[in-house]
Scaffold this motif. Structure first.
Motif: not given
Length: 124
Positions: A26-35, A103-105, A111-116
């Motif tokens: 739904g959105r490229t991973l490049r646009s998100l910092a991840m954790g 930026g990372i957190s 964080y705005d989006y979460w997996g299950q």
């Protein structure tokens, strides 16, 4: 808008290694910092590791530093967590999360989006 799906969890013995994956759509991973975060039964969700959008910066919790490695493959829209020297204390549901801003957190609220989540169980 963004869907995150973790995979790769399972039952392993202490000292073993395991690699978790988090696929984004739904959105490229490049646009998100991840954790990566984890939550054991009856405990608060805790920070594990984070990585910047381009993968140039990483941050680890003291509890996993030196054992876990966070990485990303933006071309594959996939985030990874390589876990080694696993301990029974690592047993938890592991969640990947995406942060829309730069930026990372180390905080769940960042964080705005979460997996299950995917279950990791480490036996002694």
């Amino acid at each position: 808008q963004v869907q995150l799906v973790e995979s790769g969890g399972g039952l392993v013995q202490a000292g073993d290694s395991l690699r978790l994956s988090c696929a984004a759509s739904g959105r490229t991973l490049r646009s998100l910092a991840m954790g990566w975060f984890r939550q054991a039964p009856g405990k608060e969700r805790e920070f594990g590791a984070a990585i910047s959008r381009c993968g140039l910066s990483t941050q680890y919790a003291d509890s996993v530093k030196g054992r876990f490695t966070i990485s990303r493959d933006n071309a594959k829209n996939t985030l990874y967590l390589q876990m080694s020297s696993l301990k029974p204390e690592d047993t938890a549901v592991y969640y990947c999360a995406g942060r829309a801003e730069s930026g990372i957190s180390s905080y769940p609220g960042g964080y705005d989006y979460w997996g299950q989540g995917t279950q990791v169980t480490v036996s002694s």
